[in-house]
Design an enzyme around this catalytic site. Sequence first.
Site, PDB file in Angstrom:
ATOM      1  N   CYS A 118       0.802  -1.218   0.000  1.00 29.70           N
ATOM      2  CA  CYS A 118       0.000   0.000   0.000  1.00 29.70           C
ATOM      3  C   CYS A 118       0.842   1.277   0.000  1.00 29.70           C
ATOM      4  CB  CYS A 118      -0.949   0.019   1.196  1.00 29.70           C
ATOM      5  SG  CYS A 118      -2.144  -1.330   1.178  1.00 29.70           S
ATOM      6  N   HIS A 251      -3.216   7.500   2.347  1.00 28.88           N
ATOM      7  CA  HIS A 251      -3.625   6.171   1.894  1.00 28.88           C
ATOM      8  C   HIS A 251      -5.002   5.879   2.491  1.00 28.88           C
ATOM      9  CE1 HIS A 251      -3.916   1.986   1.154  1.00 28.88           C
ATOM     10  NE2 HIS A 251      -3.622   1.603   2.384  1.00 28.88           N
ATOM     11  N   ASN A 281     -10.101   0.219   0.175  1.00 32.03           N
ATOM     12  CA  ASN A 281      -8.644   0.287   0.132  1.00 32.03           C
ATOM     13  C   ASN A 281      -8.158  -0.247  -1.211  1.00 32.03           C
ATOM     14  OD1 ASN A 281      -5.888   0.030   0.462  1.00 32.03           O
ATOM     15  ND2 ASN A 281      -5.998  -1.075   2.407  1.00 32.03           N
TER      16      ASN A 281
END
Length: 324
Positions: A118, A251, A281
């Site tokens: 990520c 993020h 996500n």
Amino acid sequence: MSDPIRVRLTGVGGYLPRDVVTNDDLALKYGIETSDEWIRTRTGIAQRHIASGDETTASMAAEAARQALDYAGVEASEVDAVLVATATPDQVFPAVAVQVQALLGITTGFGFDLSAACSGFVYALATARALMQAGQAKKILVIGSEVFSRLLDWTDRSTCVLFGDGAGAVLLEASHDGEEGILSTHLHSDGRTGDILYVDGAAGCASATQKLRMQGREVFRHAVVKLSQAVDEALAANNLTGQDIQWMVPHQANLRIIEGMAKKLALPSDRVVVTVDRHANTSAASIPLALNEAVRDGRIRKGDLVLMEALGGGLTWGSALVRM
């Protein structure tokens, strides 16, 4: 003595798959024992986009890149390099980046993929900046593209409700003047914590499920501490405080983490770009997707100081400070 090379962000783009899956869809269509209320209260997520059979990491990356080039008014033939941050490549090789080159008709320069889960987009920004300051390229496409839906165990509600698919891209251009550009990047990793967020195996492992595994509470605990560290580093490196930041583009993993980081910076909620409610996500794609949305709807403007931060499996984490 020549002026230092500044790396400016001149184009943004994004792509989200056609298929939108709501929290209710997960329970009704996918048969997962969950509910809209359970997911929203723990994560802030209401829906996510899931790639269809004809949508791949490369095809989504190429579309996001086309938009970034169009925004910047730059032809694909002018691009010197393509960097793709992804944990979900279409093939072991060739890299997604060279597939994007082919899809865009780029026949010169170079391309490669970068894997930092990520945190991948922040890592790719830092890498592209270093390449440009070393004189290796003048225009670089930096892309985050993921199809995490193909890594998920759809019987595990603790993970499958959290992720979505998509791609985001930026165009970076070298310049010798102006104040805009990437001011600093700060990268970290700690392999000792690799067992709290990982994908169980790949080609190098003889026996594995190749599904995502996560210890959610442990990841949350590390995220709060490590993201705070990366944010403090970015501010200190530029002699700034949280009050100097116009926008935070984090993020998009969990709304509670995002709100916690905003509180640390004393940033009001209307100065934080949030897409986790609609995108879930999307791993390395989440920051450029959120940035694309906020630039195109007029929230983020030229001259604004933007802070980006991310944490992912590895563990990896980092931050970037950009003057738009």
